[in-house]
Design a protein around this motif. Structure first.
Motif, PDB file in Angstrom:
ATOM      1  N   ASN A   1     -49.635 -30.708  11.494  1.00  0.00           N
ATOM      2  CA  ASN A   1     -49.594 -30.581  10.044  1.00  0.00           C
ATOM      3  C   ASN A   1     -48.578 -29.559   9.562  1.00  0.00           C
TER       4      ASN A   1
ATOM      5  N   ARG B   1     -60.634 -32.131  10.419  1.00  0.00           N
ATOM      6  CA  ARG B   1     -61.132 -32.482   9.086  1.00  0.00           C
ATOM      7  C   ARG B   1     -60.784 -31.392   8.075  1.00  0.00           C
TER       8      ARG B   1
ATOM      9  N   GLU C   1     -55.510 -34.338   6.821  1.00  0.00           N
ATOM     10  CA  GLU C   1     -55.671 -35.648   6.186  1.00  0.00           C
ATOM     11  C   GLU C   1     -54.407 -36.034   5.418  1.00  0.00           C
ATOM     12  N   SER C   2     -53.761 -35.054   4.800  1.00  0.00           N
ATOM     13  CA  SER C   2     -52.530 -35.328   4.048  1.00  0.00           C
ATOM     14  C   SER C   2     -51.399 -35.747   4.966  1.00  0.00           C
TER      15      SER C   2
ATOM     16  N   ARG D   1     -51.886 -39.306   6.195  1.00  0.00           N
ATOM     17  CA  ARG D   1     -51.494 -40.273   5.149  1.00  0.00           C
ATOM     18  C   ARG D   1     -49.981 -40.359   5.026  1.00  0.00           C
TER      19      ARG D   1
END
Length: 379
Positions: free
Chosen positions: A15, A41, A46-47, A50
């Motif tokens: 990330n 989590r 999560e970004s 995506r």
């Protein structure tokens, strides 16, 4: 008819700003990407998942948790079955003055990963390449005489000494420089002492700029140069030009592509070194004639830039924000230190040959970064 399984690369700190772009490049090249995160989590993980969806077919991104990369065996499971490793995770703080945690995390995170890589390669695994993300701060040292041109042969020999002299009063940026330098020295010390049968490459980028794949939470955790753009677009002060390193820059997409090129150089070379002798001791990160890559690269896409130049590009490129974006030097919030920038030079010819094309220019990188930040703010 037989089909060839895609190659798998391990990218630490998935990330992160550079890591997200690096994952995109490898996914586009057909690799399976296994990315490590501390906790899966979280909004930022999560970004990034995506953001990476457009770069693969839905089943070539793996996320694994490594809660503490400094512990022994932290990467043992994540390392299994990979052909290459890009170690991009590292503690980054320009304000931290307690050196011990950052030094420990940077060095032990690197040595823990290398120990796992060595153990995996000794099990006749397909691992052939480890790329370490260092920094120009491990190369630049202000003690060099005027006119000196920094290359891969140089080392920052001042930051660690300054940290020891100042103790808890050490500025955060010096702690950062010292931790990155110590981590890269540990990387090459491992190469000398363990003589692994896989390629080892260290990339030392200038301050990195370029459109982020996603805006992290909080926005203050943006990388330094992109955070400067975000603040300037919001009417904030133009940062002071307080270091010659600020006169250099490299685009994040060029850095990501160079990680891929370094790995593929290793994988191609590995095909011809079956049964090669153990690597001999390296000299300044240069590859010896052992069959295994030992390379260090300084990544500078352009020099002679500044925060003031960034502000001017933004004022010219976004006329609707000219009343918001401050002029360089307004209210005494920026100082142009032309003499400081002109004292030394930086040569990235070696990395340029590996990249094989022109570097992304500063103006393009600034404008595209700003568009990405503004678009994200509208969503």
């Amino acid at each position: 008819m037989t089909t060839t399984s895609p190659r798998r690369v391990l990218i630490t700190g998935l990330n992160g700003y550079i890591a997200a772009h690096t994952a995109a490049v490898f996914l586009q090249a057909g690799y399976v990407v296994r990315g490590t995160v501390r906790r899966a989590r979280t909004p930022n993980v999560e970004s990034v998942v995506r953001a990476l969806k457009p770069y693969h077919d839905g089943n070539r991104l793996e996320v694994v948790e490594v809660p503490d990369m400094g512990t022994d065996g932290a990467f043992d499971h994540a390392m299994k079955g990979v052909q290459a490793v890009a170690h991009l995770a590292s503690p980054v703080s320009m304000t931290e003055t307690d050196a011990a945690p950052m030094m420990r995390a940077a060095v032990q995170g690197t040595t823990s990963l290398l120990a796992s890589a060595l153990a995996e390669s000794n099990r006749s695994s397909p691992l052939r390449s480890v790329v370490f993300m260092s920094t120009i701060s491990a190369i630049f040292s202000p003690g060099r005489p005027a006119g000196h041109v920094f290359t891969e042969a140089d080392w920052n020999d001042a930051a660690e000494a300054e940290m020891q002299r100042l103790g808890r009063k050490t500025p955060g940026y010096v702690v950062y420089q010292a931790s990155k330098t110590a981590a890269e020295r540990a990387f090459w010390r491992f190469a000398d002492e363990s003589r692994p049968r896989f390629g080892m490459v260290a990339l030392c980028p200038a301050p990195v700029l370029g459109p982020p794949l996603y805006l992290p939470t909080p926005v203050s955790s943006l990388s330094m140069r992109v955070r400067d753009i975000y603040n300037i677009l919001s009417g904030g002060p133009v940062p002071a030009f307080d270091s010659p390193v600020r006169s250099t820059f490299v685009d994040v997409r060029d850095v990501a592509e160079l990680v891929l090129r370094a790995v593929e150089q290793d994988l191609l070379r590995a095909k011809s070194v079956a049964g090669a002798p153990d690597p001999v001791q390296i000299q300044g990160g240069e590859r010896e004639d052992s069959g295994y890559t030992r390379e260090r690269y300084l990544l500078v896409g352009q020099s002679g830039v500044s925060p003031q130049a960034m502000a001017e590009v933004l004022r010219e490129g976004f006329h609707e924000l000219r009343n918001v974006i401050r002029q360089a030097g307004e209210s005494g919030d920026a100082t142009t230190l032309e003499g400081l920038a002109a004292t030394w030079g930086f040569s990235s010819n070696k990395a340029g040959r590996l990249l094989g094309r022109e570097w992304t220019g500063f103006r393009q990188s600034v404008l595209e970064s700003a568009r990405a930040v503004l678009q994200a703010g509208r969503e």
